[in-house]
Design a protein around this motif. Structure first.
Motif, PDB file in Angstrom:
ATOM      1  N   ALA A 197      37.274  46.819  41.581  1.00 53.39           N
ATOM      2  CA  ALA A 197      36.929  46.617  40.170  1.00 53.39           C
ATOM      3  C   ALA A 197      36.083  45.357  40.004  1.00 53.39           C
ATOM      4  O   ALA A 197      35.067  45.355  39.284  1.00 53.39           O
ATOM      5  CB  ALA A 197      38.187  46.526  39.319  1.00 53.39           C
ATOM      6  N   GLY A 198      36.492  44.269  40.674  1.00 56.40           N
ATOM      7  CA  GLY A 198      35.705  43.045  40.623  1.00 56.40           C
ATOM      8  C   GLY A 198      34.330  43.222  41.227  1.00 56.40           C
ATOM      9  O   GLY A 198      33.340  42.661  40.739  1.00 56.40           O
ATOM     10  N   LEU A 199      34.246  44.017  42.295  1.00 53.50           N
ATOM     11  CA  LEU A 199      32.959  44.308  42.924  1.00 53.50           C
ATOM     12  C   LEU A 199      32.025  45.007  41.947  1.00 53.50           C
ATOM     13  O   LEU A 199      30.858  44.613  41.785  1.00 53.50           O
ATOM     14  CB  LEU A 199      33.186  45.189  44.158  1.00 53.50           C
ATOM     15  CG  LEU A 199      31.937  45.712  44.867  1.00 53.50           C
ATOM     16  CD1 LEU A 199      31.269  44.599  45.666  1.00 53.50           C
ATOM     17  CD2 LEU A 199      32.291  46.883  45.793  1.00 53.50           C
ATOM     18  N   ALA A 200      32.535  46.050  41.287  1.00 55.35           N
ATOM     19  CA  ALA A 200      31.711  46.789  40.323  1.00 55.35           C
ATOM     20  C   ALA A 200      31.273  45.891  39.173  1.00 55.35           C
ATOM     21  O   ALA A 200      30.103  45.923  38.743  1.00 55.35           O
ATOM     22  CB  ALA A 200      32.485  48.003  39.798  1.00 55.35           C
ATOM     23  N   LYS A 201      32.198  45.070  38.682  1.00 52.43           N
ATOM     24  CA  LYS A 201      31.855  44.224  37.538  1.00 52.43           C
ATOM     25  C   LYS A 201      30.849  43.150  37.925  1.00 52.43           C
ATOM     26  O   LYS A 201      29.929  42.840  37.152  1.00 52.43           O
ATOM     27  CB  LYS A 201      33.126  43.599  36.968  1.00 52.43           C
ATOM     28  CG  LYS A 201      32.918  42.940  35.609  1.00 52.43           C
ATOM     29  CD  LYS A 201      34.219  42.756  34.871  1.00 52.43           C
ATOM     30  CE  LYS A 201      33.985  42.329  33.441  1.00 52.43           C
ATOM     31  NZ  LYS A 201      35.226  42.238  32.652  1.00 52.43           N
ATOM     32  N   ALA A 202      30.995  42.582  39.115  1.00 57.10           N
ATOM     33  CA  ALA A 202      30.047  41.561  39.560  1.00 57.10           C
ATOM     34  C   ALA A 202      28.635  42.135  39.654  1.00 57.10           C
ATOM     35  O   ALA A 202      27.665  41.509  39.213  1.00 57.10           O
ATOM     36  CB  ALA A 202      30.482  41.001  40.911  1.00 57.10           C
TER      37      ALA A 202
END
Length: 309
Positions: free
Chosen positions: A256-261
């Motif tokens: 999720a953090g990867l996608a948001k970044a």
């Protein structure tokens, strides 16, 4: 000066623009445009019995209310009313009149439990409690200065994971619907939701005028999205995360953090200067992700609940 409450007329441009203007002034952490107001009025599921209200003083819209049944919950009899008044037009009775009209409407529809969001400020808390509402969950608004803040470098994409955008699913967005439905079930809330109507999701969410499909990012495994962040933009350099989540079987991998970044980096490259998001105050994992990305808490809101006799 007399304040009058009436139904919003979505086909009248001044009404939709006035509604959006009040919301931008009173709640600047959520994106509203005249188009998004009209979209909600015309595309929300009919079972919601949606009725937006405005408070008008001398022909000027100074207050708004979003009023509807929570039709997509397995627990019937719940209604919501979110009332906001322009900060420079308070203490004229607009909020009181809007709440009364909203409560009467929901009671006539058979609602027995009313829920309302309010910014966590002394005057708002007192206003709600005087009317018999009790404090429920709370949530933070967070802001990221993309123009001058420090956005961490892009993380590497792990082996076996592919990043795609919502635009890549234009021919068949159902996998995104299925991921949205799964993650919504685990979203902290005072209300249990069940996202089951694909056609309604297409109308309300996939075709939302603020949805930016190029900035909405999904981490995919074997071609299917397993984590995503939904990006809204208002065409005026502002961005909002409408939803971020991961399928249960793929949690704990940082997807999720990867996608948001990646979404935020693309947004900054596209000229976006300000990003907003919101988290339940008990959602420590997502708050930690957002703080690592540079977000800072800028306001808190409280969900107030009233049981009708």
């Amino acid at each position: 000066m007399t304040v009058l409450v009436r139904a919003l007329r979505p086909d009248v441009p001044a009404d939709a623009e006035g509604f959006a203007r009040v919301r931008r002034l009173a709640l600047p952490y959520i994106l509203f445009t005249a188009d998004s107001v009209r979209h909600t009025v015309t595309q929300i599921h009919p079972d919601a019995r949606f009725r937006p209200l405005v408070a008008e003083e001398d022909g000027e819209i100074i207050g708004t209310a979003q009023v509807h049944l929570i039709h997509d919950s397995p627990d019937p009899g719940q209604g919501t009313l979110n009332v906001y008044v322009r900060p420079d037009r308070t203490h004229r009775g607009a909020g009181r009149l809007l709440v009364r009209a909203a409560e009467d409407y929901l009671a006539d529809l058979g609602a027995s439990r009313l829920l309302a969001w309010a910014l966590d400020e002394p005057a708002n808390r007192a206003f709600a409690e005087r009317r018999g509402y009790r404090r429920g969950r709370s949530a933070h608004f967070l802001r990221l200065d993309l123009a001058h803040g420090t956005l961490p470098p892009l993380p590497e994409v792990p082996p076996g994971v592919e990043l795609r955008t919502a635009a890549d699913f234009a021919d068949d967005p159902r996998p995104l619907f299925e991921l949205d439905a799964e993650t919504l079930r685990d979203e902290p809330s005072d209300v249990d939701y069940a996202l089951t109507d694909y056609d309604a999701w297409l109308a309300e969410t996939w075709n939302h005028p603020l949805l930016n499909r190029e900035l909405t990012a999904a981490a995919c495994v074997d071609g299917r999205p397993v984590a995503f962040t939904v990006a809204y933009t208002d065409g005026d350099s502002r961005y909002s995360s409408a939803m971020t989540g991961t399928a249960r079987a793929h949690r704990g991998r940082g997807l999720a953090g990867l996608a948001k970044a990646h979404s935020l980096h693309r947004a900054r490259a596209a000229g976006v200067t300000e990003a907003f998001t919101g988290n339940d105050t008990g959602n420590d994992p997502m708050i930690a992700i957002n703080k690592r990305l540079g977000y800072e808490i800028c306001a808190t809101e409280v969900r107030y609940v009233r049981e009708l006799g």
